[in-house]
Motif scaffolding. Sequence first.
Motif, PDB file in Angstrom:
ATOM      1  N   PRO A 169      20.304   0.356  32.858  1.00 45.65           N
ATOM      2  CA  PRO A 169      19.876   1.520  31.974  1.00 45.65           C
ATOM      3  C   PRO A 169      21.072   1.968  31.277  1.00 45.65           C
ATOM      4  O   PRO A 169      22.069   2.313  32.060  1.00 45.65           O
ATOM      5  CB  PRO A 169      19.274   2.608  32.876  1.00 45.65           C
ATOM      6  N   PRO A 170      21.162   2.153  29.951  1.00 48.25           N
ATOM      7  CA  PRO A 170      22.239   2.387  28.973  1.00 48.25           C
ATOM      8  C   PRO A 170      22.783   3.724  29.106  1.00 48.25           C
ATOM      9  O   PRO A 170      23.930   4.030  29.260  1.00 48.25           O
ATOM     10  CB  PRO A 170      21.806   2.272  27.654  1.00 48.25           C
ATOM     11  N   GLU A 171      21.788   4.595  29.765  1.00 49.39           N
ATOM     12  CA  GLU A 171      22.251   6.162  30.055  1.00 49.39           C
ATOM     13  C   GLU A 171      23.305   6.126  31.001  1.00 49.39           C
ATOM     14  O   GLU A 171      24.012   7.187  31.310  1.00 49.39           O
ATOM     15  CB  GLU A 171      21.085   7.070  30.494  1.00 49.39           C
ATOM     16  N   PRO A 208       7.210   5.606  24.314  1.00 51.42           N
ATOM     17  CA  PRO A 208       7.274   6.964  24.963  1.00 51.42           C
ATOM     18  C   PRO A 208       8.569   7.174  25.341  1.00 51.42           C
ATOM     19  O   PRO A 208       9.299   6.539  25.742  1.00 51.42           O
ATOM     20  CB  PRO A 208       6.135   6.873  25.780  1.00 51.42           C
ATOM     21  N   LYS A 209       8.599   8.691  25.197  1.00 51.16           N
ATOM     22  CA  LYS A 209      10.299   9.113  25.830  1.00 51.16           C
ATOM     23  C   LYS A 209       9.882  10.202  26.646  1.00 51.16           C
ATOM     24  O   LYS A 209       9.169  11.056  26.448  1.00 51.16           O
ATOM     25  CB  LYS A 209      11.071   9.190  24.666  1.00 51.16           C
ATOM     26  N   VAL A 210      11.002  10.439  27.602  1.00 50.47           N
ATOM     27  CA  VAL A 210      11.235  11.837  28.413  1.00 50.47           C
ATOM     28  C   VAL A 210      12.735  11.915  28.514  1.00 50.47           C
ATOM     29  O   VAL A 210      13.481  10.891  28.235  1.00 50.47           O
ATOM     30  CB  VAL A 210      10.484  11.514  29.633  1.00 50.47           C
ATOM     31  N   LYS A 211      13.205  13.234  28.673  1.00 50.65           N
ATOM     32  CA  LYS A 211      14.423  13.496  29.033  1.00 50.65           C
ATOM     33  C   LYS A 211      14.791  13.094  30.355  1.00 50.65           C
ATOM     34  O   LYS A 211      14.069  13.434  31.296  1.00 50.65           O
ATOM     35  CB  LYS A 211      14.591  14.765  28.883  1.00 50.65           C
ATOM     36  N   ALA A 212      16.030  12.162  30.395  1.00 55.30           N
ATOM     37  CA  ALA A 212      16.067  11.704  31.869  1.00 55.30           C
ATOM     38  C   ALA A 212      17.716  11.889  32.263  1.00 55.30           C
ATOM     39  O   ALA A 212      18.595  12.173  31.349  1.00 55.30           O
ATOM     40  CB  ALA A 212      16.097  10.075  31.840  1.00 55.30           C
ATOM     41  N   PRO A 252      16.438   1.782  27.913  1.00 55.01           N
ATOM     42  CA  PRO A 252      16.913   2.936  28.483  1.00 55.01           C
ATOM     43  C   PRO A 252      15.777   3.475  29.451  1.00 55.01           C
ATOM     44  O   PRO A 252      14.504   3.428  29.470  1.00 55.01           O
ATOM     45  CB  PRO A 252      16.865   3.754  27.371  1.00 55.01           C
ATOM     46  N   ALA A 253      16.394   4.489  30.345  1.00 50.64           N
ATOM     47  CA  ALA A 253      15.582   4.923  31.382  1.00 50.64           C
ATOM     48  C   ALA A 253      14.689   5.924  30.604  1.00 50.64           C
ATOM     49  O   ALA A 253      13.461   6.371  31.297  1.00 50.64           O
ATOM     50  CB  ALA A 253      16.444   5.611  32.347  1.00 50.64           C
ATOM     51  N   PRO A 272       4.236  -8.720  30.149  1.00 52.23           N
ATOM     52  CA  PRO A 272       4.449  -8.415  28.606  1.00 52.23           C
ATOM     53  C   PRO A 272       5.614  -7.127  28.273  1.00 52.23           C
ATOM     54  O   PRO A 272       6.103  -7.281  27.476  1.00 52.23           O
ATOM     55  CB  PRO A 272       2.917  -7.868  28.224  1.00 52.23           C
ATOM     56  N   ARG A 273       5.803  -6.536  29.390  1.00 49.46           N
ATOM     57  CA  ARG A 273       6.715  -5.599  29.078  1.00 49.46           C
ATOM     58  C   ARG A 273       8.202  -6.131  28.950  1.00 49.46           C
ATOM     59  O   ARG A 273       9.053  -5.481  28.334  1.00 49.46           O
ATOM     60  CB  ARG A 273       6.995  -4.495  30.377  1.00 49.46           C
ATOM     61  N   ASP A 274       8.266  -7.368  29.672  1.00 48.52           N
ATOM     62  CA  ASP A 274       9.748  -7.860  29.450  1.00 48.52           C
ATOM     63  C   ASP A 274      10.129  -8.381  27.907  1.00 48.52           C
ATOM     64  O   ASP A 274      11.108  -8.271  27.597  1.00 48.52           O
ATOM     65  CB  ASP A 274       9.552  -9.254  30.095  1.00 48.52           C
ATOM     66  N   LEU A 275       8.811  -8.544  27.222  1.00 53.53           N
ATOM     67  CA  LEU A 275       8.971  -8.695  25.740  1.00 53.53           C
ATOM     68  C   LEU A 275       9.970  -7.672  24.885  1.00 53.53           C
ATOM     69  O   LEU A 275      11.059  -7.866  24.212  1.00 53.53           O
ATOM     70  CB  LEU A 275       7.805  -9.009  24.972  1.00 53.53           C
ATOM     71  N   VAL A 276       9.515  -6.273  25.466  1.00 53.26           N
ATOM     72  CA  VAL A 276      10.322  -5.227  24.967  1.00 53.26           C
ATOM     73  C   VAL A 276      11.518  -4.971  25.513  1.00 53.26           C
ATOM     74  O   VAL A 276      12.547  -4.851  24.780  1.00 53.26           O
ATOM     75  CB  VAL A 276       9.240  -3.887  25.356  1.00 53.26           C
ATOM     76  N   ARG A 277      11.849  -5.387  26.839  1.00 49.30           N
ATOM     77  CA  ARG A 277      13.097  -5.171  27.392  1.00 49.30           C
ATOM     78  C   ARG A 277      13.825  -6.199  26.838  1.00 49.30           C
ATOM     79  O   ARG A 277      15.051  -5.820  26.466  1.00 49.30           O
ATOM     80  CB  ARG A 277      12.984  -5.411  29.048  1.00 49.30           C
ATOM     81  N   GLU A 278      13.589  -7.375  26.459  1.00 43.29           N
ATOM     82  CA  GLU A 278      14.442  -8.382  25.969  1.00 43.29           C
ATOM     83  C   GLU A 278      14.859  -8.146  24.439  1.00 43.29           C
ATOM     84  O   GLU A 278      15.911  -8.492  24.029  1.00 43.29           O
ATOM     85  CB  GLU A 278      13.770  -9.985  26.242  1.00 43.29           C
ATOM     86  N   ALA A 279      13.771  -7.488  23.822  1.00 41.50           N
ATOM     87  CA  ALA A 279      14.283  -7.034  22.452  1.00 41.50           C
ATOM     88  C   ALA A 279      15.454  -6.253  22.281  1.00 41.50           C
ATOM     89  O   ALA A 279      16.204  -6.305  21.495  1.00 41.50           O
ATOM     90  CB  ALA A 279      12.945  -6.422  21.676  1.00 41.50           C
ATOM     91  N   HIS A 280      15.229  -5.163  23.138  1.00 45.05           N
ATOM     92  CA  HIS A 280      16.320  -4.165  23.256  1.00 45.05           C
ATOM     93  C   HIS A 280      17.632  -5.125  23.852  1.00 45.05           C
ATOM     94  O   HIS A 280      18.876  -4.601  23.195  1.00 45.05           O
ATOM     95  CB  HIS A 280      15.966  -3.105  24.455  1.00 45.05           C
ATOM     96  N   MET A 281      17.764  -5.663  24.930  1.00 43.94           N
ATOM     97  CA  MET A 281      18.960  -6.433  25.019  1.00 43.94           C
ATOM     98  C   MET A 281      19.477  -7.316  24.390  1.00 43.94           C
ATOM     99  O   MET A 281      20.588  -7.456  23.958  1.00 43.94           O
ATOM    100  CB  MET A 281      18.584  -7.204  26.328  1.00 43.94           C
TER     101      MET A 281
END
Length: 804
Positions: A48-50, A264-268, A111-112, A211-220
Amino acid sequence: MSDDTTWGKVHASGPLLLGVRHHGPGSARAVRAALEAARPGVVLIEGPPEADALIPLAADPDMRPPVALLGHAVDEPGRSAFWPLAEFSPEWVAVRWALEQGVPARFIDLPATHTLAWDTEPEAPSDEDGEDGADDVDAPDTEGEPGAVRDLRVDPLAVLAETAGYDDPERWWEDVVEHRGPGRRDPFAPFAALEEAMTALRERYGVGGRPRDLVREAHMRLQVRAARKEFGDAVAVVCGAWHVPALREKAAVTADRALLKGLPKVKADLTWVPWTHRRLARSSGYGAGIDSPGWYGHLFRAPDRPVERWLTKVAGLLREEDRIVSSAHVIEAVRLAETLAAMRGRPLPGLSETTDAVRAVMCDGSDVPLALVHDRLVVGDVLGEVPEAAPAVPLQRDLAREQRRLRLKPEALERELELDLRKETDAGRSRLLHRLRLLGVGWGEPAVSRGSTGTFRETWRLRWEPELSVRVAEAGVWGTTVLAAATARAEADATGASALADVTALAEQCLLAGLPDALPLVMRVLADRAALDTDVGHLAQALPALVRSLRYGDVRGTDTGALAGVAAGLAERVFVGLPPACAALDTDAAEEMRGHVDAVHGAVGLLAETLTGTPDTGQGDLRGRWRSVLRTLALRDTVPGVIRGRAVRLLLDDGELGPEEAARLMGLVLSPGTPPADAAAWIEGFVGGGGGMLLVHDERLLGLVDTWLTGVPAEAFTDVLPLLRRTFSAYEPGVRRTLGELVRRGPGKNTGPTTPAAGLPGFAAEPDTGRADAVLPVVRLLLGLDEVREHGATHDNSLAGVGT
């Protein structure tokens, strides 16, 4: 940078992508060798980048893996995720190398703030842990295709192992990676080979059911592009090998950004927390991807001769357990492990070979000591440490201060802690553990003491689990210190309690935890609930906890005057309401009420002792009034037999009822006019719960029970048998054996009211042959002897004949 030909090829095609197996010691060694050879300008790591701001803490001398990055939603601490790292994790090695070389290190995974907000997908149940499932190279464990695919999800190691002719992915990984080490001539060769294999799998299985890996890999990919703009091509990426083909592909920036749009986002918040080897094991449910973290840690640390060093460690553990293991055992076990490896075509002995050798040579073929080796060494109980400088919620910092002040260090291995509450330090430890339990942080569990059972002693079983850090974060909403948080939680629980027993239990917890500020509110709620509750069962259930609270308060020097008044008033209401509440109950309700009677009986005795010298309660002789209630229960026909029998027994134990009167009441109940089921219930109430010794020492009562039982009609016997079996099966084996002997031979030459002169059938100096003969037809039928007789065989008509 290295001039290696392979590095040149990799460099020419983009960043240096080091695909790894999470928590793989072979991958960790290979990563260090590759980084040493390549000398990149920046190291990008899956995570996680945070947590980038937390990376420098990895260089702190007080930071000892295993540790984990803990991320939690600020407004909902229970929504959390872990990213565990061991000393043999490639990611940890990459972080440490970057810090040692002064090279920037960054996390590049999704990101977390999105990970914690994203609802768990049904196909990725373990993603809350921050891992990618129970994976090896960043894809989940799966089935479907033999050992490889489950519900369209792919386990890359299982596929590769099966392709290579292995039936065990762990054994395949050991052979091709752990036993061969990093490429000596070409430090990049292992990664090139693994990338080629993963590319073939991704072409065959696509995203592998994730399918979530597609999103993670796009961010990476976006993070890698940003790093290349800043550092050029001197970029190294350490990630799960499953992701390497996706990071290598040429995807459009706009396409990657489109995949990330609207997440979706939350403060982490993120911090470092201690972790354990046990939580790295796949069987723990945390899905970190390895079955044997202790073994892998050994492989990573051993400078040479790993098998010899491992078996020496095993021998030391077994010697600590008083098993005879000599140096000759170690030498023979090494030889056997090497022979097994050669027979199985393996380059070196692995865990399976060493385990087989330990079982055969050191454990004499037994799996019992082998289970100890697996638990202590193969898995292990290593607990990491995190420096004080790591970010933490205020409650966590206060807990750490209390742990240091009370010298109560968290440990991964379960241990027992004996406390003497008369000592200041032990009393403080008790309060802390009780406060944490009230907050839902189950670091310690009360246990039964093997020594003293007095109120000045407490025994706890302690074991620190990593997820307790999440519980502490959740409890932080109640206050910034353990005392303040426990007080606020107790007050909130009292206000929201739905049952009287819940409030009384809470009052007990407040006294145990030393929460004087919460007790007034809890007592007000308790008094209000007790005044409004008319259910005698609820009142009887609540009284014992109140009385225990009085006793605990006395031990801890707490003012319990208000509690004493409420307890005495509650007892009086139980006395008045219990007899009518016991009328016309069904079997289950009668059994439950019998338990309430027992609990109240014990509570009244303690309450009377506690209230001695406390005249302001306005209560007279509590014991006397309770005995009057028991007499009423014992003699009222509308009360179920199990309660009447229990009342008689309690009066007899207290000396308020003589043996002659108890025998008379038993005789009345066991007379032929009483239905067998009712009589059996009375017997259960009278002799249940430790009544066996009563029958052993008073053979007159035993004779009454025996006479009644032998007179039960056959059609009713099967109905009463389960009830009696339940009663007598609760006795200790020695008590049951003694009762059997007494029934078999009678009291012998004893004198007094229990001698044969008492006229009790079945109790004579010699066995009653007439009664024994009556059993023979049934015994013959059960043994099939009558069928034998029909075929011409002859037997004598006695028990001895049956025995032949």
